[in-house]
Write a protein that holds these residues in place. Structure first.
Motif, PDB file in Angstrom:
ATOM      1  N   SER A   1       2.211 -67.019 -53.081  1.00 18.37           N
ATOM      2  CA  SER A   1       2.590 -66.831 -54.478  1.00 18.37           C
ATOM      3  C   SER A   1       4.089 -67.002 -54.674  1.00 18.37           C
ATOM      4  CB  SER A   1       2.149 -65.443 -54.958  1.00 18.37           C
ATOM      5  OG  SER A   1       2.549 -65.229 -56.291  1.00 18.37           O
ATOM      6  N   ARG A   2       4.889 -66.412 -53.781  1.00 22.79           N
ATOM      7  CA  ARG A   2       6.351 -66.524 -53.891  1.00 22.79           C
ATOM      8  C   ARG A   2       6.816 -67.963 -53.702  1.00 22.79           C
ATOM      9  NH1 ARG A   2       6.238 -61.609 -50.802  1.00 22.79           N
ATOM     10  NH2 ARG A   2       6.730 -62.749 -48.890  1.00 22.79           N
ATOM     11  N   ILE A   3       6.228 -68.643 -52.736  1.00 20.12           N
ATOM     12  CA  ILE A   3       6.636 -70.020 -52.445  1.00 20.12           C
ATOM     13  C   ILE A   3       6.265 -70.942 -53.597  1.00 20.12           C
ATOM     14  CG2 ILE A   3       6.300 -71.974 -50.881  1.00 20.12           C
ATOM     15  CD1 ILE A   3       5.665 -69.785 -48.701  1.00 20.12           C
ATOM     16  N   ARG A   4       5.079 -70.758 -54.144  1.00 22.42           N
ATOM     17  CA  ARG A   4       4.648 -71.606 -55.255  1.00 22.42           C
ATOM     18  C   ARG A   4       5.544 -71.405 -56.481  1.00 22.42           C
ATOM     19  NH1 ARG A   4      -1.909 -71.801 -55.047  1.00 22.42           N
ATOM     20  NH2 ARG A   4      -1.574 -73.323 -56.676  1.00 22.42           N
ATOM     21  N   LYS A   5       5.927 -70.190 -56.715  1.00 21.96           N
ATOM     22  CA  LYS A   5       6.825 -69.920 -57.842  1.00 21.96           C
ATOM     23  C   LYS A   5       8.172 -70.584 -57.616  1.00 21.96           C
ATOM     24  CE  LYS A   5       4.681 -65.569 -59.281  1.00 21.96           C
ATOM     25  NZ  LYS A   5       4.805 -64.088 -59.308  1.00 21.96           N
ATOM     26  N   ARG A   6       8.644 -70.548 -56.378  1.00 18.71           N
ATOM     27  CA  ARG A   6       9.931 -71.179 -56.067  1.00 18.71           C
ATOM     28  C   ARG A   6       9.847 -72.688 -56.277  1.00 18.71           C
ATOM     29  NH1 ARG A   6      13.133 -71.159 -50.245  1.00 18.71           N
ATOM     30  NH2 ARG A   6      15.144 -71.866 -51.050  1.00 18.71           N
ATOM     31  N   MET A   7       8.774 -73.287 -55.811  1.00 17.66           N
ATOM     32  CA  MET A   7       8.590 -74.724 -56.004  1.00 17.66           C
ATOM     33  C   MET A   7       8.481 -75.068 -57.486  1.00 17.66           C
ATOM     34  SD  MET A   7       8.401 -76.516 -53.079  1.00 17.66           S
ATOM     35  CE  MET A   7       7.248 -77.868 -53.310  1.00 17.66           C
ATOM     36  N   ALA A   8       7.706 -74.278 -58.223  1.00 15.91           N
ATOM     37  CA  ALA A   8       7.511 -74.540 -59.653  1.00 15.91           C
ATOM     38  C   ALA A   8       8.820 -74.388 -60.426  1.00 15.91           C
ATOM     39  CB  ALA A   8       6.451 -73.599 -60.213  1.00 15.91           C
ATOM     40  N   MET A   9       9.636 -73.420 -60.043  1.00 15.85           N
ATOM     41  CA  MET A   9      10.928 -73.218 -60.706  1.00 15.85           C
ATOM     42  C   MET A   9      11.844 -74.414 -60.478  1.00 15.85           C
ATOM     43  SD  MET A   9      11.701 -69.169 -59.960  1.00 15.85           S
ATOM     44  CE  MET A   9      13.409 -69.344 -60.495  1.00 15.85           C
ATOM     45  N   PHE A  10      11.858 -74.929 -59.255  1.00 22.36           N
ATOM     46  CA  PHE A  10      12.704 -76.080 -58.954  1.00 22.36           C
ATOM     47  C   PHE A  10      12.243 -77.299 -59.756  1.00 22.36           C
ATOM     48  CE2 PHE A  10      13.931 -79.888 -56.647  1.00 22.36           C
ATOM     49  CZ  PHE A  10      15.266 -79.641 -56.378  1.00 22.36           C
ATOM     50  N   LEU A  11      10.941 -77.549 -59.781  1.00 23.35           N
ATOM     51  CA  LEU A  11      10.408 -78.679 -60.539  1.00 23.35           C
ATOM     52  C   LEU A  11      10.729 -78.542 -62.019  1.00 23.35           C
ATOM     53  CD1 LEU A  11       6.909 -79.107 -58.856  1.00 23.35           C
ATOM     54  CD2 LEU A  11       8.788 -80.752 -58.810  1.00 23.35           C
ATOM     55  N   ASN A  12      10.548 -77.349 -62.541  1.00 21.82           N
ATOM     56  CA  ASN A  12      10.778 -77.141 -63.961  1.00 21.82           C
ATOM     57  C   ASN A  12      12.243 -77.331 -64.336  1.00 21.82           C
ATOM     58  OD1 ASN A  12       9.629 -76.295 -66.599  1.00 21.82           O
ATOM     59  ND2 ASN A  12      11.083 -74.605 -66.368  1.00 21.82           N
ATOM     60  N   GLU A  13      13.138 -76.967 -63.413  1.00 21.07           N
ATOM     61  CA  GLU A  13      14.569 -77.078 -63.703  1.00 21.07           C
ATOM     62  C   GLU A  13      15.072 -78.507 -63.596  1.00 21.07           C
ATOM     63  OE1 GLU A  13      18.909 -75.241 -62.265  1.00 21.07           O
ATOM     64  OE2 GLU A  13      17.038 -74.511 -61.362  1.00 21.07           O
ATOM     65  N   TYR A  14      14.556 -79.261 -62.622  1.00 22.66           N
ATOM     66  CA  TYR A  14      15.151 -80.566 -62.333  1.00 22.66           C
ATOM     67  C   TYR A  14      14.255 -81.770 -62.635  1.00 22.66           C
ATOM     68  CZ  TYR A  14      18.826 -78.034 -59.836  1.00 22.66           C
ATOM     69  OH  TYR A  14      19.853 -77.203 -59.514  1.00 22.66           O
ATOM     70  N   CYS A  15      12.957 -81.665 -62.424  1.00 20.86           N
ATOM     71  CA  CYS A  15      12.088 -82.830 -62.436  1.00 20.86           C
ATOM     72  C   CYS A  15      11.504 -83.097 -63.815  1.00 20.86           C
ATOM     73  CB  CYS A  15      10.960 -82.659 -61.415  1.00 20.86           C
ATOM     74  SG  CYS A  15       9.843 -84.076 -61.350  1.00 20.86           S
ATOM     75  N   GLY A  16      11.758 -84.280 -64.342  1.00 19.62           N
ATOM     76  CA  GLY A  16      11.192 -84.659 -65.622  1.00 19.62           C
ATOM     77  C   GLY A  16       9.813 -85.281 -65.503  1.00 19.62           C
ATOM     78  N   GLU A  17       9.365 -85.558 -64.265  1.00 17.22           N
ATOM     79  CA  GLU A  17       8.050 -86.138 -64.048  1.00 17.22           C
ATOM     80  C   GLU A  17       6.976 -85.054 -63.916  1.00 17.22           C
ATOM     81  OE1 GLU A  17       7.776 -89.380 -64.128  1.00 17.22           O
ATOM     82  OE2 GLU A  17       9.934 -89.780 -64.131  1.00 17.22           O
ATOM     83  N   CYS A  18       7.308 -83.995 -63.208  1.00 17.23           N
ATOM     84  CA  CYS A  18       6.328 -82.944 -62.915  1.00 17.23           C
ATOM     85  C   CYS A  18       6.709 -81.604 -63.545  1.00 17.23           C
ATOM     86  CB  CYS A  18       6.190 -82.753 -61.409  1.00 17.23           C
ATOM     87  SG  CYS A  18       5.861 -84.279 -60.505  1.00 17.23           S
ATOM     88  N   GLY A  19       7.869 -81.537 -64.168  1.00 20.10           N
ATOM     89  CA  GLY A  19       8.328 -80.297 -64.775  1.00 20.10           C
ATOM     90  C   GLY A  19       9.078 -80.568 -66.058  1.00 20.10           C
ATOM     91  N   GLY A  20      10.027 -79.689 -66.374  1.00 22.25           N
ATOM     92  CA  GLY A  20      10.756 -79.827 -67.627  1.00 22.25           C
ATOM     93  C   GLY A  20      12.184 -80.284 -67.463  1.00 22.25           C
ATOM     94  N   GLY A  21      12.548 -80.823 -66.280  1.00 15.60           N
ATOM     95  CA  GLY A  21      13.919 -81.236 -66.020  1.00 15.60           C
ATOM     96  C   GLY A  21      14.261 -82.590 -66.606  1.00 15.60           C
TER      97      GLY A  21
END
Length: 283
Positions: free
Chosen positions: A180-200
């Motif tokens: 759970s902790r690792i998935r949240k960390r990965m999701a946070m990184f994607l959301n901050e930076y990635c415009g393909e898989c997140g909101g970056g």
């Protein structure tokens, strides 16, 4: 491979240990894609995954007589593969370790507009897809080895927490908490930076030439986009005792599964055509 029952697989193992070439080949073909995909996520590149997969499959073959049926065959193979990959140090990222801090800084500060066209007449959209698959795969290298194992078993293979915990030497509760902790960390990184898989703000199409310049992708070697994807149904058929953990797995659905490269298949065929049977019988 057609779906086979546990009883049929146990019979195949008995036949393989006794020297039946066809039975041994059937067993290896049934797990080679699983082993390759685990190796690819753990190591980051196709060449390293091919080399490690060959080592693992040879271990499976030479230790086959030690299988006692106390777990599913695929779980037994996972255990061999995970133990091998956790200690594997011949891959590129063992020498060039990554971090989320490095990845984020490169996204923020990389001079993407200063690079000339390096696409070599390859369609830019194809290269962007190659970069997306490569980037999201290599991003796993920002995790330490244990965390990477936990994330891959949980988010990609969706292994039941009891089985995953047993493979990694953790209680099911400890495994679920760490996942759970690792998935949240990965999701946070994607959301901050990635415009393909997140909101970056980072989009692969804008970074193609920068990635080519930095040898992250090559127009001449499109490993990810040229590989043949495997359907989720087929992956389920070649591994048993794998259950969905929770609905968050959809966040990471961009992690595709692939068929084993032909070079790996040929290497295993060559091994099976050699001394494999005497090795299995005498192990």
């Amino acid at each position: 491979m057609d779906h086979i029952t546990d009883k049929e697989r146990l019979l195949l193992i008995e036949q393989a240990v006794a020297g039946d070439k066809k039975a041994l080949e059937t067993l290896v073909l049934g797990v080679q894609d699983l082993v390759f995909n685990l190796s690819l996520r753990m190591l980051g590149t196709f060449p390293d995954a091919e080399d490690a997969s060959q080592d693992i499959l040879v271990k499976v073959i030479t230790h086959l007589s030690s299988f006692r049926g106390e777990s599913s065959f695929s779980t037994w193979v996972f255990r061999i593969a995970v133990n091998h990959l956790k200690k594997y140090r011949k891959h590129m990222f063992a020498k060039l370790p990554l971090s989320f801090e490095f990845y984020g800084d490169d996204i923020r500060n990389g001079k993407v507009d200063d690079v000339p066209d390096l696409t070599q007449d390859v369609e830019k959209s194809v290269l962007a897809e190659e970069l997306k698959m490569s980037c999201t795969n290599v991003m796993l290298q920002c995790l330490d080895v244990e965390s990477r194992c936990i994330f891959i078993l949980g988010a990609m293979f969706k292994v039941d927490s009891r089985i995953a915990g047993d493979i990694l030497g953790l209680t099911p509760e400890a495994y679920r908490q760490r996942l759970s902790r690792i998935r949240k960390r990965m999701a946070m990184f994607l959301n901050e930076y990635c415009g393909e898989c997140g909101g970056g703000a980072c989009h692969c199409i804008n970074r193609v030439n920068y990635a080519i310049q930095n040898h992250r992708i090559s127009p001449a070697h499109l490993d990810f986009t040229s590989a043949k994807p495997i359907s989720s149904r087929k992956m389920a058929e070649v591994k048993e005792a794998m259950e969905a953990i929770d609905d968050l797995s959809e966040e990471f659905s961009f992690y595709k599964a692939y068929e084993s490269p032909e070079v790996l298949k040929e290497a295993i065929r060559a091994f099976l055509a050699g001394t494999a049977f005497s090795v299995v019988r005498n192990a």
